[in-house]
Scaffold this motif. Structure first.
Motif, mmCIF file in Angstrom:
data_model
loop_
_atom_site.group_PDB
_atom_site.id
_atom_site.type_symbol
_atom_site.label_atom_id
_atom_site.label_comp_id
_atom_site.label_asym_id
_atom_site.label_seq_id
_atom_site.Cartn_x
_atom_site.Cartn_y
_atom_site.Cartn_z
ATOM 1 N N LEU A 92 0.837 -1.206 0.000
ATOM 2 C CA LEU A 92 0.000 0.000 0.000
ATOM 3 C C LEU A 92 0.870 1.254 0.000
ATOM 4 O O LEU A 92 0.567 2.226 -0.707
ATOM 5 C CB LEU A 92 -0.929 -0.003 1.212
ATOM 6 N N ASP A 93 1.949 1.237 0.770
ATOM 7 C CA ASP A 93 2.863 2.388 0.789
ATOM 8 C C ASP A 93 3.448 2.635 -0.594
ATOM 9 O O ASP A 93 3.543 3.788 -1.046
ATOM 10 C CB ASP A 93 3.999 2.144 1.790
ATOM 11 N N ARG A 125 -8.246 3.518 4.936
ATOM 12 C CA ARG A 125 -7.067 4.012 4.223
ATOM 13 C C ARG A 125 -7.374 4.289 2.756
ATOM 14 O O ARG A 125 -6.795 5.213 2.161
ATOM 15 C CB ARG A 125 -5.938 2.991 4.340
ATOM 16 N N ALA A 126 -8.255 3.500 2.162
ATOM 17 C CA ALA A 126 -8.640 3.663 0.757
ATOM 18 C C ALA A 126 -10.020 3.048 0.587
ATOM 19 O O ALA A 126 -10.477 2.276 1.448
ATOM 20 C CB ALA A 126 -7.627 2.981 -0.167
ATOM 21 N N ARG A 134 -9.284 14.128 -7.427
ATOM 22 C CA ARG A 134 -8.912 13.790 -6.053
ATOM 23 C C ARG A 134 -9.630 14.667 -5.027
ATOM 24 O O ARG A 134 -9.235 14.735 -3.864
ATOM 25 C CB ARG A 134 -7.396 13.898 -5.866
ATOM 26 N N ARG A 155 -4.400 5.469 -7.644
ATOM 27 C CA ARG A 155 -5.603 5.129 -6.884
ATOM 28 C C ARG A 155 -5.711 3.613 -6.750
ATOM 29 O O ARG A 155 -5.272 2.875 -7.633
ATOM 30 C CB ARG A 155 -6.867 5.634 -7.594
ATOM 31 N N GLN A 211 -13.233 11.186 -1.960
ATOM 32 C CA GLN A 211 -13.001 9.748 -2.053
ATOM 33 C C GLN A 211 -14.329 9.023 -2.176
ATOM 34 O O GLN A 211 -15.217 9.237 -1.362
ATOM 35 C CB GLN A 211 -12.240 9.268 -0.818
ATOM 36 N N GLU A 253 0.864 4.151 -2.949
ATOM 37 C CA GLU A 253 0.601 5.551 -2.618
ATOM 38 C C GLU A 253 1.765 6.452 -3.017
ATOM 39 O O GLU A 253 1.557 7.583 -3.460
ATOM 40 C CB GLU A 253 0.293 5.671 -1.122
ATOM 41 N N ARG A 254 2.998 5.947 -2.882
ATOM 42 C CA ARG A 254 4.160 6.728 -3.340
ATOM 43 C C ARG A 254 4.086 6.977 -4.834
ATOM 44 O O ARG A 254 4.521 8.033 -5.319
ATOM 45 C CB ARG A 254 5.468 5.999 -2.997
#
Length: 353
Positions: free
Chosen positions: A137-138, A158-159, A317, A146, A320, A141-142
């Motif tokens: 996930l990190d 988190r999403a 963005r 999406r 969400q 996101e980096r």
């Protein structure tokens, strides 16, 4: 000679009597278009046989219209349904699906990062258990991509995610077995890294506890959501001095492994042992007897994940999209029945692998 040129968005606009931009907004499912107009433009596009040109759209709008599906789930039947739901929804919305299996033994992040840099996807669908891998996930996101998680177990906010109530579904299946008269009900756990595994165990234990039953430790066996692990667990349970009268496996692949173990031990299903599963996979309907199971809306989950990603791409963005919770169904088939009286039960043959 027949006109063989490709129908363009300008042809659709001319036939519908609207502007090029209006047709583009409709076909991209952008907001603030009247439903009547949206339906009319889509109907005309379908009638003309309009097929979106992905390369042209990419150059014109900076969008790829590609959605990625990434998984490390060991159940082939589960992943097959996930792919079917996502592909079908992508086709109806002008998107395309890219499928990338990720081996759990690999350095997943090292495998993932080049994929994210080379494929300009508009979003990713992550299935369990990889959807709970925080390093993955990190990395996503980096990369600024999406993503939507299916049935996550941790950091649910988190999403966006798509899920169902695994706890209550397992509770209802256990209650079904109890209603048939079973009291010695065993359970086979799922993959320890899969978020649904502890939730299904929780539902089973809740139903057994409400019935005032104490579950012997040996009646809860480990599993991996695979046929082989179900077969091994089934052999262990049927080989006990006091075997259960029903076995609830937390997915269909393992339940089918239990049925194989029962057959190998000379036992009939459901006469000597009732067996229940979870998922309603295609093999569950091909077995004999057909498997009692929980129908998990797997294809619908991945279709909903596609919808969330497209909605997010159209919104930008700024906000969400909301999570989606889908319903399940208890499917009662021939693999479960009332337990036989103790005097009529068949002793299993000695089991050897």
């Amino acid at each position: 000679m027949a006109d063989t040129r490709q129908i363009t968005i300008k042809d659709v606009a001319q036939a519908a009597g609207v502007s090029f931009k209006t047709v583009s907004r409709v076909l991209n499912d952008e907001p603030n278009v009247r439903k009547e107009l949206r339906d009319r433009v889509k109907a005309i596009a379908a009638e003309l046989g309009y097929v979106p040109n992905v390369a042209a759209r990419d150059l014109a709008g900076g969008r790829s219209y590609l959605i990625g599906l990434m998984f490390d789930n060991p159940s082939e039947s589960y992943i097959s349904k996930i792919q079917t739901g996502a592909i079908t929804r992508c086709r109806t919305t002008g998107y395309y699906l890219i499928v990338e299996p990720l081996e759990p033994t690999d350095d997943v992040v090292a495998t993932l990062e080049p994929i994210l840099s080379r494929l300009r996807v508009e979003g990713l669908i992550l299935t369990p258990p990889i959807c709970d891998n925080l390093a993955v996930l990190d990395a996503i996101e980096r990369a600024g991509v999406r993503y939507v998680r299916i049935a996550p177990d941790r950091d649910a906010d988190r999403a966006p995610c798509v899920a169902m109530d695994d706890v209550h579904a397992a509770y209802e299946m256990t209650r079904h077995l109890l209603s048939l008269g079973h009291r010695d009900i065993a359970f086979i756990k799922g993959h320890p890294g899969h978020g649904a595994a502890p939730r299904r165990l929780e539902g089973y234990l809740r139903a057994m506890g409400e019935a005032g039953l104490v579950v012997p430790a040996e009646h809860i066996q480990p599993g991996q959501f695979s046929f082989q692990s179900g077969m091994v667990a089934g052999e262990a349970l049927l080989g006990l001095d006091h075997p259960p009268t029903a076995i609830f496996a937390s997915n269909d692949d393992m339940a089918l492994g239990v049925m194989w173990a029962a057959l190998h031990a000379g036992l009939s299903v459901p006469g000597d042992i009732s067996v229940a599963g979870f998922d309603d996979s295609q093999p569950s309907r091909m077995a004999w007897p057909q498997l009692t199971t929980v129908r998990q809306p797997i294809a619908e989950m991945s279709a909903a994940a596609v919808d969330i990603l497209i909605e997010g791409a159209n919104r930008g963005r700024a906000s969400q999209p909301a999570n989606r919770w889908l319903d399940y169904e208890l499917v009662v088939r021939g693999s479960t029945g009332a337990p036989r009286p103790v005097s009529a039960r068949v002793e299993p043959r000695m089991i050897s692998s």
